[in-house]
Design an enzyme around this catalytic site. Structure first.
Site, short mmCIF file in Angstrom:
data_model
loop_
_atom_site.label_atom_id
_atom_site.label_comp_id
_atom_site.label_asym_id
_atom_site.label_seq_id
_atom_site.Cartn_x
_atom_site.Cartn_y
_atom_site.Cartn_z
N GLU A 26 26.95 19.51 1.34
CA GLU A 26 27.16 19.49 -0.10
C GLU A 26 28.51 20.10 -0.48
OE1 GLU A 26 26.01 17.93 -2.42
OE2 GLU A 26 26.46 19.07 -4.24
N HIS A 59 30.77 18.68 19.63
CA HIS A 59 30.37 17.35 20.10
C HIS A 59 31.28 16.26 19.53
CE1 HIS A 59 26.88 18.92 22.15
NE2 HIS A 59 26.65 19.67 21.09
N ARG A 70 28.27 6.99 -17.32
CA ARG A 70 27.94 5.81 -16.51
C ARG A 70 29.19 5.08 -16.03
NH1 ARG A 70 22.44 4.76 -17.89
NH2 ARG A 70 22.56 2.73 -16.93
N ASN A 105 25.54 -4.65 -17.97
CA ASN A 105 25.39 -3.55 -17.00
C ASN A 105 24.62 -4.10 -15.80
OD1 ASN A 105 24.88 -1.11 -15.69
ND2 ASN A 105 23.11 -0.66 -16.98
N GLY A 106 25.15 -3.87 -14.59
CA GLY A 106 24.46 -4.39 -13.40
C GLY A 106 25.31 -5.45 -12.73
N GLU A 120 34.87 15.00 -3.69
CA GLU A 120 34.74 14.15 -4.88
C GLU A 120 35.59 14.59 -6.06
OE1 GLU A 120 30.35 15.71 -6.24
OE2 GLU A 120 31.01 13.81 -7.04
N TRP A 123 32.22 0.81 -15.42
CA TRP A 123 32.50 1.26 -14.06
C TRP A 123 32.71 -0.03 -13.26
CZ3 TRP A 123 30.17 0.88 -9.13
CH2 TRP A 123 30.67 1.78 -8.19
N LYS A 156 31.28 18.14 -2.62
CA LYS A 156 31.87 18.65 -3.88
C LYS A 156 33.38 18.65 -3.79
CE LYS A 156 29.34 18.27 -5.94
NZ LYS A 156 27.96 17.95 -6.05
N LYS A 195 28.52 9.10 -13.30
CA LYS A 195 27.42 10.06 -13.18
C LYS A 195 26.12 9.38 -12.79
CE LYS A 195 25.77 14.24 -13.89
NZ LYS A 195 26.05 15.11 -12.75
N CYS A 215 27.87 1.17 -15.73
CA CYS A 215 28.31 0.83 -17.06
C CYS A 215 27.27 1.25 -18.10
CB CYS A 215 28.57 -0.67 -17.24
SG CYS A 215 29.67 -1.34 -16.01
C1 F6R Z 1 27.73 14.18 -6.45
C2 F6R Z 1 26.81 13.41 -7.25
C3 F6R Z 1 26.20 12.20 -6.66
C4 F6R Z 1 24.74 12.07 -7.09
C5 F6R Z 1 24.16 10.74 -6.62
C6 F6R Z 1 22.68 10.62 -6.94
O1 F6R Z 1 28.16 15.32 -7.13
O2 F6R Z 1 26.55 13.74 -8.37
O3 F6R Z 1 26.31 12.18 -5.27
O4 F6R Z 1 24.02 13.15 -6.56
O5 F6R Z 1 24.85 9.71 -7.24
O6 F6R Z 1 22.45 10.71 -8.31
P1 F6R Z 1 21.02 11.02 -8.87
O7 F6R Z 1 20.67 12.42 -8.47
O8 F6R Z 1 21.15 10.87 -10.36
O9 F6R Z 1 20.07 10.04 -8.28
#
Ligand code: F6R
Length: 615
Positions: free
Chosen positions: A486, A509, A27, A98-99, A493, A74, A490, A610, A2
């Site tokens: 990764e 396996h 956020r 927030n939290g 998500e 969020w 991608k 994010k 948030c």
């Molecule tokens: C995926 C993504 C998340 C962040 C994760 C860590 O695309 O963005 O998996 O990598 O939440 O975030 P940071 O790097 O800000 O600690």
């Protein structure tokens, strides 16, 4: 998570709150709301969805009040609904939070048993009821806030306003970031400085247990739970690469993918030094100090940053011969990692610098006397402030929720750390080249990223073939294994397709059982002579079970992989050390175009945010 923002000043608060909330949407964007103390009382507007929906709701109305609070959510406690949107209230009090309040259930039951009526499922509402009850017992508003803090367990921050604008705006930091910024017309308090308007030139990062009383005439008082505290304002350095807006791009994610060649050029230009025609890697004196003499590296991160950390392990161990352990930060913090201050360096990888679990791991190491290095994108973030040394990712702001350019920056910088720590002899032995030659090769990679971007027609064809599938497997060996993880992250998500990444040798396996006729298997093939034939064998194993094979490799080995694949992409050739940097680009583009074909909100995938500031 948030995002929260508050303003107390001489100007109408609402436009600042709305602008700030737009900046804080990374956020969370489940719902948004504001409360403005408008003379005759508080006016509250809330809506499900992002700030743009909230803006539509308030348009045409006039709010003149100079004290207000805002929130972008969020969801943690309670579903996505207007009732659960913040601000929450009790009596004349309004809160944005927030939290998490971890003992919310016990507090709620106790409050309800004494007659409190709740209108939401949020933990937030317990705070405001507790403060209201304290006021009814005769305490002043600030005293009431202070009195309930010891009852609340968890890491959080909140802003609380009273319907009477003569009362101060109260801000509390108990573990979730909060910054105070002032300017000629008032005082702002927000989760992140990006929420401050341009006229705010300095800020005070609040510390855990700070409580601030802010008044509309621009006065503020910072108190701790038991005494008054002095804080020095810091100048705000706006990021020079902070080009806001999507420009001609359809999405931030696409823009950010396309920015990577220029970004890598910039990173290499600042980290590769040329002195008397010799090339070497350089970092800030603080970073070089913590790197010097290190005997074991412990990397922590979450999500994409964790994958970058795994890539770092492959590169640093092979280039420098230094053992590297990589942990998911949320696991590291709750197991008992054996830390040795005499030999270890903890490297925290975090784009935002605010990820709760990564911060906790960093603090654990610091408390054990282990030096800490943060690789962060957000200057001034908590990780950047708390680590002994920082290496900035220098990626420029990343607005798309899916990390793209910051991942590339992380893996480039970890490769540079490996090269920095490596001896000349070892480099010659492992790579068959001098440091000089390796760094010259590195400097050519941004141009190859450009070429990889230009292969978009092939990527779009692959993405189209994935549009309707339900599962995709990714595989790779060596440095391509973290890339496979990764690539899968991608895709899942932003396109919501189930995807998993595996080490090439692991498929048989267990996961091979998932492969049936038509299951897409995406293979990553760095031009590494040791691994390429092993990968081709793994590909054939999936092919004989009916897999739809898609391969991404280099022009040099195109023959080998395209002959067994249904679709393939040949990227420009380069040393295997750097190839995953180039192949990251089509992986990102593939996820992007697949999500576009499926008509999804690429920049704001469902259920995500994010910056993950809760554990
Ligand atoms: C995926 C993504 C998340 C962040 C994760 C860590 O695309 O963005 O998996 O990598 O939440 O975030 P940071 O790097 O800000 O600690």
């Amino acid at each position: 998570m948030c995002g929260i923002i508050g303003y107390a000043g001489l100007s109408p608060a609402l436009p600042y709150l709305l602008k700030g909330l737009e900046q804080l949407e990374y956020r969370g964007y489940d719902s948004a709301g504001v409360a403005v103390m408008d003379g005759g009382g508080a006016r509250v507007v809330k809506s499900v969805g992002s700030t743009s929906r909230l803006k539509e709701k308030v348009s045409g109305q006039t709010f003149t009040g100079g004290l207000g609070i805002g929130h972008t959510r969020w969801a943690t406690h309670g579903g996505v609904s207007e009732e659960n949107a913040h601000p929450q209230s009790a009596g004349p009090l309004y809160i944005v939070h927030n939290g998490i309040v971890e003992n919310e259930r016990v507090l709620r039951e106790e409050l309800q048993s004494r007659g409190a009526v709740f209108f939401s499922e949020t933990d937030t509402e317990t705070i405001v009821h507790l403060v209201h009850r304290a006021m009814e017992e005769g305490k002043s508003f600030p005293e009431s806030v202070r009195s309930v803090l010891p009852l609340l367990e968890g890491a959080y921050s909140f802003l609380m306003a009273h319907a009477d604008p003569a009362e101060p705006l109260v801000a509390v930091h108990r573990g979730a970031p909060l910054l105070l910024g002032s300017c000629s017309h008032g005082v702002f308090v927000a989760s992140d400085m990006t929420a401050f308007p341009g006229e705010v030139h300095s800020m005070i990062p609040l510390e855990v247990d700070d409580m601030v009383l802010i008044r509309c005439d621009g006065r503020f008082e910072i108190l701790s739970l038991d005494d008054r505290r002095e804080r020095k304002p810091e100048p705000i350095r706006r990021n020079p690469y902070a080009v806001h807006g999507k420009g001609e791009f359809s999405h931030y994610m696409f823009k950010e993918i396309c920015e990577q060649p220029a970004m890598l050029d910039r990173i290499l230009a600042s980290r590769i030094r040329r002195e008397e025609e010799r090339l070497s890697v350089c970092f800030s004196p603080d970073a070089e100090k913590v790197l010097s003499g290190v005997r074991r590296i412990r990397i922590v991160g979450c999500g994409t940053s964790y994958h970058a950390g795994l890539f770092g392990k492959y590169r640093i161990e092979s280039l420098a011969g230094i053992p590297v352990e990589v942990d998911i930060a949320s696991e590291f913090r709750y197991r008992d990692p054996v830390l040795d201050p005499a030999s270890d360096l903890l490297v925290a990888l975090t784009q935002s610098g605010e990820t709760a679990d990564t911060l906790a791991a960093l603090r654990m190491a610091r408390d054990a006397g282990v030096p800490t290095l943060a690789l962060v994108n957000a200057e001034g973030s908590t990780a950047a402030r708390e680590a002994d040394a920082t290496i900035l990712l220098d990626a420029g702001p990343e607005f798309g929720v899916a990390a793209t350019k910051t991942f590339l920056s992380q893996i480039a910088l970890l490769t540079l750390i490996g090269l920095y720590l490596a001896s000349d002899d070892r480099l010659r032995e492992r790579e068959g080249k001098s440091r000089e030659e390796i760094l010259s090769d590195f400097l050519k990679i941004p141009a190859l990223l450009d070429k990889a971007l230009s292969l978009s027609a092939g990527v779009i064809d692959i993405a189209r073939s994935l549009g309707e599938v339900s599962t995709v497997l990714f595989m790779g060996r060596g440095g391509d294994f973290p890339l496979a993880l990764e690539g899968a992250l991608k895709l899942k998500e932003i396109s919501y397709i189930h995807a998993e990444g595996y080490a090439g040798g692991e498929l048989k396996h267990g996961p091979l059982a998932l492969v049936e006729k038509g299951t897409p298997v995406i293979s990553l093939l760095s031009p590494d002579e040791k691994l390429i034939l092993k990968m081709v064998s793994n590909m054939k194993e999936t092919l004989s079970r009916g897999a739809f094979l898609i391969s991404i490799g280099s022009e040099r080995h195109q023959e080998e992989f395209s002959s067994v694949s249904s679709m393939s992409l040949a990227l420009p050739d380069c040393p295997p050390l750097f190839f995953p940097l180039v192949s990251a680009v089509p992986l990102q583009l593939m996820a992007y175009h697949t999500a576009c074909f499926r008509g999804l909100d690429v920049d704001r995938p469902r259920n995500l945010a994010k910056s993950v500031t809760v554990e």
